[in-house]
Design an enzyme around this catalytic site. Structure first.
Site, short mmCIF file in Angstrom:
data_model
loop_
_atom_site.label_atom_id
_atom_site.label_comp_id
_atom_site.label_asym_id
_atom_site.label_seq_id
_atom_site.Cartn_x
_atom_site.Cartn_y
_atom_site.Cartn_z
N ARG A 69 -11.86 6.02 1.42
CA ARG A 69 -12.73 6.22 2.57
C ARG A 69 -13.10 7.70 2.68
O ARG A 69 -12.37 8.57 2.21
CB ARG A 69 -12.02 5.79 3.86
CG ARG A 69 -11.89 4.29 4.04
CD ARG A 69 -11.23 3.91 5.36
NE ARG A 69 -9.84 4.28 5.40
CZ ARG A 69 -9.34 5.33 6.00
NH1 ARG A 69 -10.13 6.16 6.69
NH2 ARG A 69 -8.06 5.60 5.97
N TYR A 197 -17.09 1.70 -2.94
CA TYR A 197 -15.64 1.58 -2.87
C TYR A 197 -15.18 0.86 -1.59
O TYR A 197 -15.58 1.26 -0.48
CB TYR A 197 -14.94 2.95 -2.92
CG TYR A 197 -13.45 2.78 -2.76
CD1 TYR A 197 -12.67 2.43 -3.86
CD2 TYR A 197 -12.85 2.84 -1.52
CE1 TYR A 197 -11.33 2.16 -3.71
CE2 TYR A 197 -11.50 2.57 -1.36
CZ TYR A 197 -10.75 2.23 -2.46
OH TYR A 197 -9.41 1.95 -2.32
N LYS A 206 -13.08 -2.19 7.98
CA LYS A 206 -12.92 -1.10 8.94
C LYS A 206 -14.17 -0.92 9.79
O LYS A 206 -14.09 -0.65 10.99
CB LYS A 206 -12.53 0.20 8.22
CG LYS A 206 -11.17 0.14 7.53
CD LYS A 206 -10.10 -0.27 8.48
CE LYS A 206 -8.77 -0.71 7.91
NZ LYS A 206 -8.00 0.07 7.04
N HIS A 226 -5.61 -1.42 14.44
CA HIS A 226 -5.23 -1.25 13.02
C HIS A 226 -3.76 -1.67 12.88
O HIS A 226 -2.88 -0.84 12.72
CB HIS A 226 -5.42 0.23 12.63
CG HIS A 226 -5.34 0.50 11.17
ND1 HIS A 226 -5.13 1.77 10.67
CD2 HIS A 226 -5.46 -0.30 10.08
CE1 HIS A 226 -5.13 1.73 9.35
NE2 HIS A 226 -5.31 0.50 8.96
N SER A 248 -3.13 4.46 7.53
CA SER A 248 -3.40 3.96 6.18
C SER A 248 -2.30 4.41 5.21
O SER A 248 -1.87 5.56 5.25
CB SER A 248 -4.75 4.46 5.70
OG SER A 248 -5.74 4.06 6.62
N CYS A 250 0.81 3.66 5.11
CA CYS A 250 2.09 3.99 5.73
C CYS A 250 2.96 2.76 5.93
O CYS A 250 3.93 2.78 6.70
CB CYS A 250 1.87 4.69 7.07
SG CYS A 250 1.21 6.36 6.85
N ASP A 277 -3.33 -5.78 8.19
CA ASP A 277 -4.11 -4.54 8.43
C ASP A 277 -4.80 -4.49 9.79
O ASP A 277 -4.91 -3.42 10.36
CB ASP A 277 -5.16 -4.39 7.32
CG ASP A 277 -5.71 -2.97 7.21
OD1 ASP A 277 -4.91 -2.02 7.13
OD2 ASP A 277 -6.94 -2.80 7.24
N ARG A 376 -6.20 -0.44 -5.61
CA ARG A 376 -5.92 -1.54 -4.69
C ARG A 376 -6.11 -2.90 -5.34
O ARG A 376 -6.76 -3.02 -6.38
CB ARG A 376 -6.82 -1.42 -3.46
CG ARG A 376 -6.46 -0.19 -2.63
CD ARG A 376 -7.00 -0.24 -1.24
NE ARG A 376 -6.53 0.92 -0.49
CZ ARG A 376 -5.81 0.87 0.63
NH1 ARG A 376 -5.47 -0.30 1.15
NH2 ARG A 376 -5.42 1.96 1.24
P1 GTP Z 1 -3.45 0.49 4.13
O1 GTP Z 1 -3.78 -0.72 3.34
O2 GTP Z 1 -4.06 1.74 3.58
O3 GTP Z 1 -3.75 0.34 5.58
O4 GTP Z 1 -1.86 0.77 3.92
P2 GTP Z 1 -0.56 0.06 4.53
O5 GTP Z 1 -0.26 0.64 5.86
O6 GTP Z 1 -0.68 -1.41 4.42
O7 GTP Z 1 0.58 0.60 3.55
P3 GTP Z 1 1.39 -0.17 2.39
O8 GTP Z 1 2.29 -1.23 2.93
O9 GTP Z 1 0.44 -0.57 1.34
O10 GTP Z 1 2.31 1.01 1.85
C1 GTP Z 1 1.78 2.23 1.41
C2 GTP Z 1 2.78 2.97 0.59
O11 GTP Z 1 3.97 3.23 1.36
C3 GTP Z 1 3.22 2.21 -0.66
O12 GTP Z 1 3.30 3.09 -1.75
C4 GTP Z 1 4.59 1.69 -0.28
O13 GTP Z 1 5.43 1.53 -1.42
C5 GTP Z 1 5.13 2.75 0.67
N1 GTP Z 1 6.06 2.17 1.66
C6 GTP Z 1 5.86 1.05 2.40
N2 GTP Z 1 6.93 0.78 3.18
C7 GTP Z 1 7.83 1.75 2.94
C8 GTP Z 1 9.15 2.02 3.45
O14 GTP Z 1 9.71 1.31 4.28
N3 GTP Z 1 9.77 3.14 2.97
C9 GTP Z 1 9.18 3.95 2.03
N4 GTP Z 1 9.87 5.01 1.62
N5 GTP Z 1 7.95 3.72 1.53
C10 GTP Z 1 7.28 2.64 1.98
C1 SPV Z 2 -7.12 1.83 5.03
O1 SPV Z 2 -7.46 2.92 4.53
O2 SPV Z 2 -6.55 1.76 6.14
C2 SPV Z 2 -7.33 0.57 4.29
C3 SPV Z 2 -8.13 0.61 3.07
O3 SPV Z 2 -6.87 -0.47 4.73
S1 SPV Z 2 -9.83 0.68 3.40
O4 SPV Z 2 -10.33 -0.69 3.44
O5 SPV Z 2 -10.44 1.41 2.27
O6 SPV Z 2 -10.07 1.33 4.65
MN MN Z 3 -5.55 -0.14 6.60
#
Ligand code: GTP
Ligand code: SPV
Ligand code: MN
Length: 592
Positions: A69, A197, A206, A226, A248, A250, A277, A376
């Site tokens: 983004r 993208y 989003k 979110h 994002s 996290c 999400d 992704r």
């Molecule tokens: P978006 O799709 O961007 O909104 O991301 P998201 O909030 O769904 O995050 P996602 O679950 O994909 O995790 C993002 C990164 O954080 C990955 O590399 C995970 O491995 C890492 N991660 C997720 N949960 C944990 C956790 O409990 N501890 C740690 N250390 N890392 C974590």
């Molecule tokens: C985020 O960045 O929070 C995502 C990926 O879930 S995107 O769809 O690119 O915004």
């Molecule tokens: Mn997201």
């Protein structure tokens, strides 16, 4: 496909603007999608992966300058500048339309115009909303067909209604200097140019489900957030639902699909995924807050996803999935990314399209990675082994707890509970997190990201805080309890102190116990923190002292935090609700 006059007029207007060779309405049939897959494979836009190992799966690479983004090129275009507020980039709608139409004019020449009718939320659900996206990208069509419900049924449901969101996308030259992601909340319109993208171009996600929908929710009395949504099943078979907002990358997808530690599985605990999400939430007939996931798939972060960290996400990607910017293993035509396993492919093509092998990898240098850090997968929700039976129902699930969280190496404890809804809104409004690769720009910088909505709130953030407070007044004693978590506390060497992932279940259990009045807590200046002995450490290689250290609320650190919150609050001027001002004053007083 439709007689809807407004739809037909808008399609005609866009067609005259971009001048396509052909027009194709997406009807949602497998036959039509298959035809598009074949065209994209032929043109090189998609690579077909190993049909035995990854049936129905494809790889796509974006331009190197188009991998996340772009927040500084994202605009909220409202008549009055103040309506976009201090946290959004604003542009005058009339001027922006002119600018964007000039950029897009004639750019579909030699191309096909695809028209995608889509529903955010199960088709026909009272909580769902309809959109149309026009695009010149097959990648967008195929991703939208996974992420949303598309096709004829959507238009049939829409009928003659004018309650739909216009989404127009033009790839143009993918020129980063002329890239614009624009929301026009007053017109229910989104225009995106010069990107191809994910979040920039899958306009249902989003742009609609958060930026436009948050504005609609404000006007109509509901919430677009979110947030992941999960169901926690206890040994008695009861399921309690939780929604959680983390910025994002996290941990939303990971928490949404969590597999509990073995000893808790054996007791009968299980997590069901409703969404990973986005949550749309409304007050139901019984006065509680009900949430649906408006999406139909997962656009998840690939790096770090593996059998151990997120088994259910990995399983979801084993068929009918599109991978974006991961590495291609040329020995068996499958995919790979950092953190998938300890066996990087000997012969690979990296996300940039160049030959790659493990000897090129330098851990400290992300430019040597085989997969982009924000690579992704786009996977259908039906593939997820723990998808909730409520996912497709459209009635929504009643939310018992709302959790905020972010990446904070220091300061924020593992978990705490806010004192009440108002205090919880304060906690969300003051949230901060280290930036990630999900957006272009520096990574690892702490910034305030209220409710994880900083890049996604479609109106003035001060009004948004007020809307949260108003929702709380309406919910009264039926309001979900509000918590904050932080899985990312580190030691001085930067190692995570909390094991995270499946072990986050231990924290979820405390949260549910608190909602049911079953767990004790210590009152601190910031809220209720668990007593260390109430976080179950069975089977964990973790000592009490480490746990205590990440549960501590350090007054000196929090005084600095309060000063930063005060600075952050100054941005909102008169629009900062008095309740939040008072909350900050109380925090400062509590800290002494
Ligand atoms: P978006 O799709 O961007 O909104 O991301 P998201 O909030 O769904 O995050 P996602 O679950 O994909 O995790 C993002 C990164 O954080 C990955 O590399 C995970 O491995 C890492 N991660 C997720 N949960 C944990 C956790 O409990 N501890 C740690 N250390 N890392 C974590
Ligand atoms: C985020 O960045 O929070 C995502 C990926 O879930 S995107 O769809 O690119 O915004
Ligand atoms: Mn997201």
């Amino acid at each position: 496909m439709t007689n809807n006059k407004q739809v037909l007029a808008w399609v005609e207007e866009m067609k005259n603007l971009v001048n396509p060779d052909k027009v194709m309405w997406i009807d949602g049939s497998e036959a039509q999608l298959d035809e598009l897959r074949a065209i994209a494979v032929k043109s090189g836009e998609l690579t077909k992966l190993n049909e035995e190992l990854l049936p129905g799966c494809y790889l796509h690479r974006t331009r190197q300058n188009d991998v996340a983004r772009v927040e500084d090129r994202t605009f909220i275009c409202t008549t009055k500048e103040e309506d976009a507020g201090p946290t959004n980039h604003w542009y005058d709608p009339a001027e922006m339309y002119k600018k964007l139409y000039n950029i897009a004019r004639g750019t579909y020449q030699g191309r096909t115009m695809y028209i995608i009718p889509f529903s955010m939320g199960p088709i026909g659900s009272p909580l769902a909303k309809i959109g149309l996206e026009i695009t010149d990208s097959i990648y967008v069509v195929l991703n939208m067909a996974i992420m949303t419900r598309v096709g004829q049924k959507v238009l049939d449901t829409l009928g003659d209604s004018n309650d739909w969101v216009r989404g127009f996308h033009a790839s143009c030259d993918i020129d980063p200097e002329n890239r614009y992601i624009c929301q026009f909340p007053e017109d229910n319109t989104i225009i995106s140019v010069n990107s191809a993208y994910g979040g920039n171009v899958l306009l249902g996600k989003k742009c609609f489900a958060l930026r436009i929908a948050s504005y609609q929710g404000w006007k109509e009395g509901w919430m677009a957030e979110h947030m992941l949504i999960l169901g926690l099943q206890n040994p008695k078979g009861e399921v309690k639902y939780v929604a959680a907002a983390f910025p994002s990358a996290c941990g939303k997808t990971n928490l949404a699909m969590l597999i509990p530690p073995k000893y808790l599985q054996e007791k009968g605990y299980k997590i069901w995924t409703v969404g990973d999400d986005i949550a749309w939430m409304r007050i139901g007939a019984d006065g509680r807050l009900y949430a649906i996931n408006p999406e139909n798939g997962f656009f998840g972060v690939a790096p770090g996803t593996n059998e151990k960290s997120n088994f259910n996400a990995l399983e979801s990607t084993k068929k009918n999935t599109i991978f974006t910017n991961v590495a291609l293993n040329t020995d068996n035509n499958t995919v790979w990314w950092e953190g998938l396993d300890k066996n990087p492919p000997e012969n690979a093509i990296d996300w940039k399209g160049n030959p790659w092998n493990p000897s090129m990898f330098v851990k400290a240098d992300k430019s040597t990675y085989a997969a982009h850090p924000n690579s992704r997968f786009t996977a259908p929700a039906v593939n997820c082994p723990c998808i909730s039976e409520e996912f497709d129902k459209g009635a929504g699930v009643p939310i018992s707890a709302i959790i905020f969280g972010g990446r904070r190496a220091k300061c924020t404890p593992l978990v705490y509970q806010s004192k009440n809804w108002e205090n919880g809104v304060f906690v969300g409004s003051a949230m901060a997190s280290e930036t990630t690769a999900a957006a272009a720009g520096a990574v690892g910088v702490v910034r305030r990201d209220p409710m994880a909505m900083l890049p996604f709130c479609g109106y003035h953030m001060g009004d948004y805080f007020q809307h949260w407070l108003d929702m709380g007044k309406k919910l009264g004693d039926k309001a979900p309890k509000i918590f904050n978590v932080n899985w990312f506390r580190t030691d001085d060497e930067g190692n995570f102190l909390w094991p995270g992932f499946g072990d986050n279940m231990r924290v979820l259990n405390w949260i549910i116990d608190r909602c049911e009045g079953k767990a004790d807590a210590t009152e601190t200046a910031i809220g209720y923190v668990p007593k260390a002995e109430d976080i179950d450490l069975t089977d964990l290689d973790m000592d009490m002292d480490t746990l205590k250290s990440i549960l501590t609320v350090d007054a000196e650190t929090w005084k600095k935090e309060a000063a930063e919150i005060e600075e952050h609050y100054k941005k909102f001027g008169d629009k900062l609700p008095a309740e939040l001002k008072n909350q900050l004053a109380t925090l400062k007083a509590n800290l002494g």
